[in-house]
Design a protein around this motif. Sequence first.
Motif, PDB file in Angstrom:
ATOM      1  N   THR A 173       0.849  -1.192   0.000  1.00 37.80           N
ATOM      2  CA  THR A 173       0.000   0.000   0.000  1.00 37.80           C
ATOM      3  C   THR A 173       0.883   1.240   0.000  1.00 37.80           C
ATOM      4  O   THR A 173       1.714   1.425   0.895  1.00 37.80           O
ATOM      5  CB  THR A 173      -0.946   0.028   1.212  1.00 37.80           C
ATOM      6  N   LEU A 174       0.706   2.078  -1.003  1.00 44.59           N
ATOM      7  CA  LEU A 174       1.491   3.307  -1.158  1.00 44.59           C
ATOM      8  C   LEU A 174       0.666   4.504  -0.670  1.00 44.59           C
ATOM      9  O   LEU A 174      -0.525   4.382  -0.379  1.00 44.59           O
ATOM     10  CB  LEU A 174       1.883   3.498  -2.624  1.00 44.59           C
ATOM     11  N   THR A 175       1.308   5.668  -0.622  1.00 41.15           N
ATOM     12  CA  THR A 175       0.633   6.890  -0.166  1.00 41.15           C
ATOM     13  C   THR A 175       0.823   7.998  -1.188  1.00 41.15           C
ATOM     14  O   THR A 175       1.961   8.323  -1.546  1.00 41.15           O
ATOM     15  CB  THR A 175       1.199   7.346   1.190  1.00 41.15           C
ATOM     16  N   SER A 176      -0.276   8.571  -1.662  1.00 37.79           N
ATOM     17  CA  SER A 176      -0.191   9.725  -2.574  1.00 37.79           C
ATOM     18  C   SER A 176      -0.690  10.956  -1.821  1.00 37.79           C
ATOM     19  O   SER A 176      -0.151  11.298  -0.779  1.00 37.79           O
ATOM     20  CB  SER A 176      -0.980   9.459  -3.862  1.00 37.79           C
ATOM     21  N   GLY A 177      -1.730  11.609  -2.314  1.00 40.73           N
ATOM     22  CA  GLY A 177      -2.247  12.807  -1.650  1.00 40.73           C
ATOM     23  C   GLY A 177      -3.185  13.548  -2.589  1.00 40.73           C
ATOM     24  O   GLY A 177      -3.106  13.376  -3.809  1.00 40.73           O
ATOM     25  N   PRO A 192      -4.483  10.816   1.132  1.00 40.25           N
ATOM     26  CA  PRO A 192      -5.048  11.614   2.231  1.00 40.25           C
ATOM     27  C   PRO A 192      -5.172  13.096   1.872  1.00 40.25           C
ATOM     28  O   PRO A 192      -4.399  13.627   1.070  1.00 40.25           O
ATOM     29  CB  PRO A 192      -4.018  11.452   3.365  1.00 40.25           C
ATOM     30  N   GLY A 193      -6.162  13.723   2.485  1.00 37.09           N
ATOM     31  CA  GLY A 193      -6.247  15.177   2.456  1.00 37.09           C
ATOM     32  C   GLY A 193      -5.456  15.727   3.635  1.00 37.09           C
ATOM     33  O   GLY A 193      -4.651  15.012   4.235  1.00 37.09           O
ATOM     34  N   LEU A 194      -5.675  16.982   3.980  1.00 37.59           N
ATOM     35  CA  LEU A 194      -4.974  17.591   5.113  1.00 37.59           C
ATOM     36  C   LEU A 194      -5.283  16.801   6.385  1.00 37.59           C
ATOM     37  O   LEU A 194      -6.447  16.559   6.710  1.00 37.59           O
ATOM     38  CB  LEU A 194      -5.403  19.049   5.291  1.00 37.59           C
ATOM     39  N   THR A 195      -4.231  16.375   7.070  1.00 35.97           N
ATOM     40  CA  THR A 195      -4.376  15.544   8.261  1.00 35.97           C
ATOM     41  C   THR A 195      -3.538  16.139   9.382  1.00 35.97           C
ATOM     42  O   THR A 195      -2.404  16.565   9.151  1.00 35.97           O
ATOM     43  CB  THR A 195      -3.892  14.103   7.974  1.00 35.97           C
ATOM     44  N   LYS A 196      -4.092  16.185  10.584  1.00 36.76           N
ATOM     45  CA  LYS A 196      -3.344  16.718  11.728  1.00 36.76           C
ATOM     46  C   LYS A 196      -2.246  15.730  12.144  1.00 36.76           C
ATOM     47  O   LYS A 196      -2.531  14.678  12.701  1.00 36.76           O
ATOM     48  CB  LYS A 196      -4.285  16.959  12.910  1.00 36.76           C
ATOM     49  N   THR A 197      -1.005  16.069  11.823  1.00 37.71           N
ATOM     50  CA  THR A 197       0.144  15.242  12.220  1.00 37.71           C
ATOM     51  C   THR A 197       1.306  16.149  12.598  1.00 37.71           C
ATOM     52  O   THR A 197       1.247  17.374  12.441  1.00 37.71           O
ATOM     53  CB  THR A 197       0.626  14.328  11.062  1.00 37.71           C
ATOM     54  N   GLU A 198       2.404  15.527  13.016  1.00 41.61           N
ATOM     55  CA  GLU A 198       3.610  16.283  13.392  1.00 41.61           C
ATOM     56  C   GLU A 198       4.246  17.000  12.209  1.00 41.61           C
ATOM     57  O   GLU A 198       5.135  17.829  12.376  1.00 41.61           O
ATOM     58  CB  GLU A 198       4.678  15.350  13.993  1.00 41.61           C
ATOM     59  N   ASP A 242      -0.327  30.323  12.354  1.00 45.32           N
ATOM     60  CA  ASP A 242      -0.453  29.956  10.933  1.00 45.32           C
ATOM     61  C   ASP A 242      -1.057  28.560  10.791  1.00 45.32           C
ATOM     62  O   ASP A 242      -1.905  28.320   9.925  1.00 45.32           O
ATOM     63  CB  ASP A 242       0.918  29.988  10.238  1.00 45.32           C
ATOM     64  N   ARG A 243      -0.604  27.649  11.652  1.00 46.00           N
ATOM     65  CA  ARG A 243      -1.099  26.274  11.599  1.00 46.00           C
ATOM     66  C   ARG A 243      -2.605  26.229  11.920  1.00 46.00           C
ATOM     67  O   ARG A 243      -3.392  25.597  11.203  1.00 46.00           O
ATOM     68  CB  ARG A 243      -0.326  25.393  12.581  1.00 46.00           C
ATOM     69  N   ASN A 244      -2.982  26.933  12.976  1.00 48.16           N
ATOM     70  CA  ASN A 244      -4.403  26.961  13.356  1.00 48.16           C
ATOM     71  C   ASN A 244      -5.265  27.617  12.281  1.00 48.16           C
ATOM     72  O   ASN A 244      -6.391  27.188  12.025  1.00 48.16           O
ATOM     73  CB  ASN A 244      -4.578  27.689  14.696  1.00 48.16           C
ATOM     74  N   ALA A 245      -4.716  28.653  11.636  1.00 44.53           N
ATOM     75  CA  ALA A 245      -5.443  29.335  10.556  1.00 44.53           C
ATOM     76  C   ALA A 245      -5.634  28.391   9.374  1.00 44.53           C
ATOM     77  O   ALA A 245      -6.704  28.366   8.740  1.00 44.53           O
ATOM     78  CB  ALA A 245      -4.680  30.581  10.115  1.00 44.53           C
ATOM     79  N   MET A 246      -4.596  27.584   9.085  1.00 49.85           N
ATOM     80  CA  MET A 246      -4.680  26.602   7.993  1.00 49.85           C
ATOM     81  C   MET A 246      -5.748  25.553   8.299  1.00 49.85           C
ATOM     82  O   MET A 246      -6.583  25.231   7.448  1.00 49.85           O
ATOM     83  CB  MET A 246      -3.317  25.925   7.796  1.00 49.85           C
ATOM     84  N   TYR A 247      -5.743  25.065   9.536  1.00 45.86           N
ATOM     85  CA  TYR A 247      -6.744  24.068   9.943  1.00 45.86           C
ATOM     86  C   TYR A 247      -8.154  24.652   9.859  1.00 45.86           C
ATOM     87  O   TYR A 247      -9.087  24.003   9.375  1.00 45.86           O
ATOM     88  CB  TYR A 247      -6.476  23.578  11.373  1.00 45.86           C
ATOM     89  N   GLU A 248      -8.307  25.888  10.333  1.00 46.74           N
ATOM     90  CA  GLU A 248      -9.635  26.507  10.355  1.00 46.74           C
ATOM     91  C   GLU A 248     -10.149  26.752   8.946  1.00 46.74           C
ATOM     92  O   GLU A 248     -11.323  26.493   8.635  1.00 46.74           O
ATOM     93  CB  GLU A 248      -9.586  27.833  11.130  1.00 46.74           C
ATOM     94  N   SER A 249      -9.261  27.221   8.070  1.00 45.22           N
ATOM     95  CA  SER A 249      -9.639  27.475   6.675  1.00 45.22           C
ATOM     96  C   SER A 249     -10.073  26.179   5.989  1.00 45.22           C
ATOM     97  O   SER A 249     -11.088  26.134   5.279  1.00 45.22           O
ATOM     98  CB  SER A 249      -8.442  28.083   5.939  1.00 45.22           C
ATOM     99  N   THR A 250      -9.302  25.101   6.235  1.00 44.03           N
ATOM    100  CA  THR A 250      -9.628  23.798   5.633  1.00 44.03           C
ATOM    101  C   THR A 250     -10.949  23.281   6.184  1.00 44.03           C
ATOM    102  O   THR A 250     -11.822  22.818   5.444  1.00 44.03           O
ATOM    103  CB  THR A 250      -8.507  22.779   5.923  1.00 44.03           C
ATOM    104  N   VAL A 284      -9.180   9.858   1.192  1.00 47.50           N
ATOM    105  CA  VAL A 284      -9.634  10.112   2.563  1.00 47.50           C
ATOM    106  C   VAL A 284      -9.346  11.584   2.828  1.00 47.50           C
ATOM    107  O   VAL A 284      -8.305  11.961   3.372  1.00 47.50           O
ATOM    108  CB  VAL A 284      -8.876   9.223   3.571  1.00 47.50           C
ATOM    109  N   ASP A 285     -10.246  12.441   2.364  1.00 45.65           N
ATOM    110  CA  ASP A 285      -9.933  13.867   2.305  1.00 45.65           C
ATOM    111  C   ASP A 285     -11.058  14.785   2.769  1.00 45.65           C
ATOM    112  O   ASP A 285     -11.012  15.987   2.542  1.00 45.65           O
ATOM    113  CB  ASP A 285      -9.524  14.232   0.873  1.00 45.65           C
ATOM    114  N   GLY A 286     -12.077  14.203   3.423  1.00 47.48           N
ATOM    115  CA  GLY A 286     -13.176  15.042   3.902  1.00 47.48           C
ATOM    116  C   GLY A 286     -14.012  15.679   2.823  1.00 47.48           C
ATOM    117  O   GLY A 286     -14.774  16.606   3.078  1.00 47.48           O
ATOM    118  N   GLY A 287     -13.849  15.202   1.577  1.00 45.09           N
ATOM    119  CA  GLY A 287     -14.612  15.765   0.463  1.00 45.09           C
ATOM    120  C   GLY A 287     -13.886  16.875  -0.273  1.00 45.09           C
ATOM    121  O   GLY A 287     -14.482  17.595  -1.074  1.00 45.09           O
ATOM    122  N   ALA A 288     -12.559  17.002  -0.049  1.00 48.23           N
ATOM    123  CA  ALA A 288     -11.796  18.102  -0.670  1.00 48.23           C
ATOM    124  C   ALA A 288     -11.844  18.063  -2.193  1.00 48.23           C
ATOM    125  O   ALA A 288     -11.806  19.116  -2.852  1.00 48.23           O
ATOM    126  CB  ALA A 288     -10.342  18.041  -0.203  1.00 48.23           C
TER     127      ALA A 288
END
Length: 222
Positions: free
Chosen positions: A112-116, A157-163, A172-180, A215-219
């Motif tokens: 299983t590979l990972t794209s985005g 995957p779409g935007l995912t909360k990770t390290e 900036d990170r919180n603004a990115m999460y909120e916008s998404t 798996v992208d929340g409908g992005a």
Amino acid sequence: MTAEKTSYVVLGGTSGIGAELAKQLESEGTIVYVASRKTGLDISDEQSVYHYFETIGTFDHLIITAGSYAPAGKVVDVDVSQAKHAFDTKFWGAINAAKHGARYIKKGGSITLTSGILSRKVVANTYVKTAINAAIEATTKVLAKELAPIRVNAVSPGLTKTEAYQGMNEDDRNAMYESTQNSLPVGKVGEASEVAKAYLLLIQNTYMTGAVIDVDGGALLG
């Protein structure tokens, strides 16, 4: 007689989605091998990958989540050497792993590979990540034919909360999460635990090969 344990190799499994998946795979009936740059494995180095699989021997399932960094910017501005370095890790690293891991995968096994999402969502200033993800998805389908009966699939995957975003300024990170969050039909940003479930589906469903799961929340709905 005790049943033989199912063995998994998770490359990129010391952080983010890979670490969460490794955690979900762990049980009394499994063996989970985790490797990444932190453990001394550079998947962009083919010899390093070759020797890694040699030390493990046969196993059932290979999952590659390594290599999410890519330089952002316009084609005219991005340093090509940086772009090549990103390809060396995420794309060629995945190829190295599939090439040398396939020789050790047992009957009924999978890769299983990972794209985005950028593979199919057009966003300016992201050509490197876009090209890498699109290349991985196209190659997944070729590998599914070439390596059969080993099943080969990919998770996108779409935007995912990770390290991966820890280096960002917190505001900036919180603004990115909120916008998404505000732009997605599901009204939230993905968690690593949610994305990991897509890998579990592809590993466990023996009727799936050549598939790319979003798996992208409908992005991608626009």
